[in-house]
Scaffold this active site. Structure first.
Site, PDB file in Angstrom:
ATOM      1  N   HIS A  42      12.675  17.811  -2.901  1.00  0.00           N
ATOM      2  CA  HIS A  42      11.619  17.721  -3.933  1.00  0.00           C
ATOM      3  C   HIS A  42      11.920  18.670  -5.113  1.00  0.00           C
ATOM      4  CE1 HIS A  42       7.559  17.864  -5.612  1.00  0.00           C
ATOM      5  NE2 HIS A  42       7.112  17.039  -4.719  1.00  0.00           N
ATOM      6  N   GLU A  54      13.232  13.707  -7.280  1.00  0.00           N
ATOM      7  CA  GLU A  54      13.360  13.991  -5.845  1.00  0.00           C
ATOM      8  C   GLU A  54      14.229  12.932  -5.177  1.00  0.00           C
ATOM      9  OE1 GLU A  54       9.220  14.182  -4.586  1.00  0.00           O
ATOM     10  OE2 GLU A  54       8.750  14.845  -6.608  1.00  0.00           O
TER      11      GLU A  54
HETATM   12  O1  TA6 Z   1       6.511  14.238  -5.283  1.00  0.00           O
HETATM   13  C1  TA6 Z   1       5.340  13.693  -5.691  1.00  0.00           C
HETATM   14  C2  TA6 Z   1       4.191  14.160  -4.833  1.00  0.00           C
HETATM   15  O2  TA6 Z   1       4.095  13.417  -3.650  1.00  0.00           O
HETATM   16  C3  TA6 Z   1       2.933  14.090  -5.680  1.00  0.00           C
HETATM   17  O3  TA6 Z   1       2.085  13.039  -5.240  1.00  0.00           O
HETATM   18  C4  TA6 Z   1       2.314  15.467  -5.525  1.00  0.00           C
HETATM   19  O4  TA6 Z   1       1.472  15.512  -4.405  1.00  0.00           O
HETATM   20  C5  TA6 Z   1       3.580  16.321  -5.341  1.00  0.00           C
HETATM   21  O5  TA6 Z   1       4.364  15.552  -4.447  1.00  0.00           O
HETATM   22  C6  TA6 Z   1       3.378  17.743  -4.924  1.00  0.00           C
HETATM   23  O6  TA6 Z   1       2.951  17.819  -3.598  1.00  0.00           O
HETATM   24  P1  TA6 Z   1       2.542  19.289  -3.030  1.00  0.00           P
HETATM   25  O7  TA6 Z   1       2.079  19.040  -1.626  1.00  0.00           O
HETATM   26  O8  TA6 Z   1       3.793  20.133  -3.081  1.00  0.00           O
HETATM   27  O9  TA6 Z   1       1.491  19.797  -3.958  1.00  0.00           O
END
Ligand code: TA6
Length: 289
Positions: free
Chosen positions: A158, A260
């Site tokens: 991510h 990601e």
């Molecule tokens: O990568 C996208 C995502 O799934 C978004 O929907 C948002 O939730 C982001 O990840 C961040 O997630 P987190 O749990 O790190 O706040």
């Protein structure tokens, strides 16, 4: 030419390993197996970390390269479990660090299940992360099924890529690809033959295994290549969603774009006993800041 080397340290209360090469410094935390920084010598930080990030064992740390494993987003059945699995909030074991040539150094970390994780994901596995620093930054995440039955998992590296201003960047290479538009309630759309731009909240899961280029107008570009991945998730929370995130400043969304790399949703991976799957990604920065 400076040699490659490494040292263990404690930063903001977390055990970190700092990798040094003739051209760059890379910092990773044993907590979450999370890369927290990559700085080419004489240049700026290439990864973004929230100034309000939580440096606490057991808490998700916003920034760098969190590892979403063994599920992505909310747990498919148990909605009250932490989003993005448990790999990013567990302590990983340092397996070793070694120079692989005069210009690159590689750190290997490992995550194995324990009683807590077996309750959340009742399968035996070994996950290994190899982080290779040099002129580029490369991550390889390998899962081995050490159980007697098959299991299915999702994986996403991510990555929070630091940019001059999210409104000034364009992600090139996804033209024609199908994607799940999570901002529009998860409907499936097809990317027009144009770059992805960030004029507000963007939260998309693309079917993609091709190289991408993040063009940061006025600063340069970032070349992203992957191996073993079937998905690219593209995310920026925009101003409104940022206000709802307790670990971000109100204008934090301007400083990064998440690109990601992994295999999520329909591209999740099923491993037979003894099977292994590797997800690899590399970043090459050609930027002037
Ligand atoms: O990568 C996208 C995502 O799934 C978004 O929907 C948002 O939730 C982001 O990840 C961040 O997630 P987190 O749990 O790190 O706040």
């Amino acid at each position: 030419m400076a040699a490659t080397g490494w040292k263990q340290d404690v930063r903001n209360g977390l055990e970190v390993v700092e990798l040094t090469t003739p051209t760059s410094t890379c910092m990773l935390a044993l907590h979450g197996g999370q890369v927290l920084g990559f700085v080419p010598h004489g240049a700026g930080e290439r990864l973004w970390v929230s100034e309000k990030a939580r440096f606490q064992v057991g808490k998700a740390l916003r920034g760098g390269i969190p590892i979403c494993f063994p599920w992505f987003g909310p747990h498919p059945d148990l909605g009250d479990l932490p989003a993005h699995g448990f790999a990013r909030t567990r302590l990983w074991r340092m397996v070793g660090v070694a120079a692989i040539n005069e210009r690159q150094i590689r750190a290997e970390l490992e995550l194995a299940p324990d009683a807590d994780t077996l309750r959340l994901f009742p399968h035996r596995f070994v996950a290994r992360l190899a982080v290779t620093a040099g002129e580029t930054l490369e991550l390889a995440f390998e899962v081995t099924n050490t159980d007697e039955a098959p299991f299915t998992f999702e994986i996403a590296l991510h990555t929070y890529l630091a940019v001059s201003d999210a409104a000034a960047v364009a992600l090139v290479g996804l033209g024609g690809r199908a994607y799940l538009d999570k901002v529009a309630g998860g409907i499936v759309r097809r990317q027009a033959d144009e770059p992805v731009r960030f004029a507000g909240e963007v939260d998309r899961v693309y079917d993609n295994d091709r190289p991408l280029t993040l063009v940061d107008r006025g600063a340069g570009r970032i070349q992203i290549e992957s191996r073993g991945a079937g998905s690219t998730v593209v995310w920026n929370p925009g101003p409104e969603k940022t206000r709802a995130l307790g670990d971000m400043s109100p204008d934090g969304f301007r400083g990064f774009v998440c690109v990601e790399t992994g295999s999520v949703g329909d591209r999740r991976v099923t491993l037979a006993p003894g099977g292994r799957h590797e997800t690899a990604v590399s970043y090459a920065w050609h930027v002037t800041r």
